[in-house]
Design an enzyme around this catalytic site. Structure first.
Site, mmCIF file in Angstrom:
data_model
loop_
_atom_site.group_PDB
_atom_site.id
_atom_site.type_symbol
_atom_site.label_atom_id
_atom_site.label_comp_id
_atom_site.label_asym_id
_atom_site.label_seq_id
_atom_site.Cartn_x
_atom_site.Cartn_y
_atom_site.Cartn_z
ATOM 1 N N HIS A 244 -2.981 -32.263 -0.801
ATOM 2 C CA HIS A 244 -2.643 -31.345 0.271
ATOM 3 C C HIS A 244 -1.413 -32.212 1.328
ATOM 4 O O HIS A 244 -0.306 -32.092 1.497
ATOM 5 C CB HIS A 244 -3.045 -30.288 0.607
ATOM 6 C CG HIS A 244 -3.792 -29.407 -0.730
ATOM 7 N ND1 HIS A 244 -2.736 -28.829 -1.592
ATOM 8 C CD2 HIS A 244 -4.755 -29.683 -0.914
ATOM 9 C CE1 HIS A 244 -3.721 -27.715 -2.794
ATOM 10 N NE2 HIS A 244 -4.778 -28.729 -1.612
HETATM 11 O O1 RIB Z 1 -4.472 -24.768 0.987
HETATM 12 C C1 RIB Z 1 -4.752 -26.590 1.796
HETATM 13 C C2 RIB Z 1 -4.586 -26.668 2.545
HETATM 14 O O2 RIB Z 1 -6.090 -26.075 3.504
HETATM 15 C C3 RIB Z 1 -4.696 -28.275 3.147
HETATM 16 O O3 RIB Z 1 -4.527 -28.449 4.397
HETATM 17 C C4 RIB Z 1 -6.910 -28.709 3.042
HETATM 18 O O4 RIB Z 1 -6.755 -29.797 3.942
HETATM 19 C C5 RIB Z 1 -7.071 -27.020 4.052
HETATM 20 O O5 RIB Z 1 -6.831 -27.207 5.056
#
Ligand code: RIB
Ligand code: CA
Length: 314
Positions: A244
């Site tokens: 992500h």
């Molecule tokens: O949903 C994904 C996000 O939530 C990313 O930033 C992961 O690190 C968590 O913080």
């Protein structure tokens, strides 16, 4: 060659946050990191601020200014994600205790002071976790809102739907009131939601490419992604986990790898089942004013080529 972009990274490490921070620190020709502010999210604040320092030391950046920020959302109890990231937030490899200092100043005061000091429109905020620090800074010092160049954030979901609830993505879900402030602030937003991050999957050969570097950082990234991906691979049955947060930094370096639309995105804060949902008007059916570049696709090969090439520098 344009001057490197000045950025502040706001983060809740998290293995994917760690890779994003390493990518930023490996890219001095593209960005200058003015400081890194920790927020409660994946794990509580005392761990996220510690994890930021571990990551900076791994990259040899003992000089980096690291700040602790808000330890709870604006109006709700903190929800964490140890089930994904492990108890420490950086589970996978064995990690040394950090030695570098944590700054005395509160992260919110650092955000306000820096935005007041730097020229208007000079600083980009890169948000990798819940938006509590940024929303608190905007609330306490509204004069800084117009000074932010743009906010590039990982958060939200629309076609991909939620990950922490059926409707909501984790970063927005943890602090929907903070997200409402940020999305309503008028600051130019670039949103990297699950719709795009779920197309940046850490396949086994991509993880192998980190290990093949035979560097401490490469091994660490491989062990973090090995650990981090086990949950999503089981849940989605995919051959890898979505990386992500590095999508935020990669967008700054090579925006042409990504595509999306400038649309209206509102945050649900009162829904029985939908609190934390990013209501993205992708088809333009509402009269609501567009407020975000909502990214939906990425050239995954190009993303991992960039990530691998840069991580190999450390
Ligand atoms: O949903 C994904 C996000 O939530 C990313 O930033 C992961 O690190 C968590 O913080
Ligand atoms: Ca994160």
């Amino acid at each position: 060659m344009p001057a490197p972009r000045k950025i502040i990274i706001d983060t809740d490490p998290g293995q994917d946050d760690a890779v994003a921070i390493l990518l930023a620190l490996a890219s001095p020709e593209d960005m200058t990191v003015l400081g890194i502010t920790a927020v409660a999210g994946n794990v509580p604040l005392e761990l996220t601020q510690k994890n930021v320092r571990i990551i900076c030391e791994l990259a040899g950046r003992w000089d980096m200014q690291v700040f602790a920020g808000c330890d709870a959302p604006l109006a709700r109890a903190l929800v964490t994600a140890e089930h994904v990231h492990g108890k420490t937030g950086l589970d996978g490899p064995v990690l040394p205790e950090p030695v570098m200092a944590l700054q005395e100043q509160h992260a919110v005061d650092f955000l306000i002071e820096t935005l007041r000091r730097e020229p208007e429109g000079a600083v980009t905020l890169c948000a990798l976790g819940p938006l509590t620090n940024i929303a608190t800074a905007f609330d306490s010092a509204p004069d800084i809102i117009g000074r932010v160049k743009e906010i590039v954030l990982m958060g939200g979901a629309y076609f991909e739907v939620g990950n922490i609830t059926p409707a909501a993505e984790f970063n927005i879900y943890v602090d929907p009131e903070a997200a409402e402030i940020v999305f309503g602030s008028g600051v130019p937003l670039v949103v990297l939601p699950l719709d795009v991050t779920h197309r940046a999957l850490t396949t086994s050969e991509r993880v192998e490419a980190f290990r093949a570097m035979r560097t401490e950082v490469g091994n660490m990234v491989a062990e973090w992604t090995d650990f981090f991906e086990r949950y999503d691979k089981m849940k989605y049955g995919a051959d890898g986990a979505p990386l992500h947060d590095p999508c935020v930094i990669a967008w700054l370096i090579r925006p042409e790898l990504f595509s999306g639309r400038h649309i209206n995105v509102e945050i649900e804060t009162k829904g029985t089942y939908t609190t934390g949902m990013t209501v993205a008007d992708w088809w333009g059916v509402s009269e609501r004013k567009p407020n975000a570049l909502f990214i939906r696709d990425v050239d995954a090969e190009g993303f991992f080529t960039l990530l691998t090439e840069r991580i190999a520098r450390l």
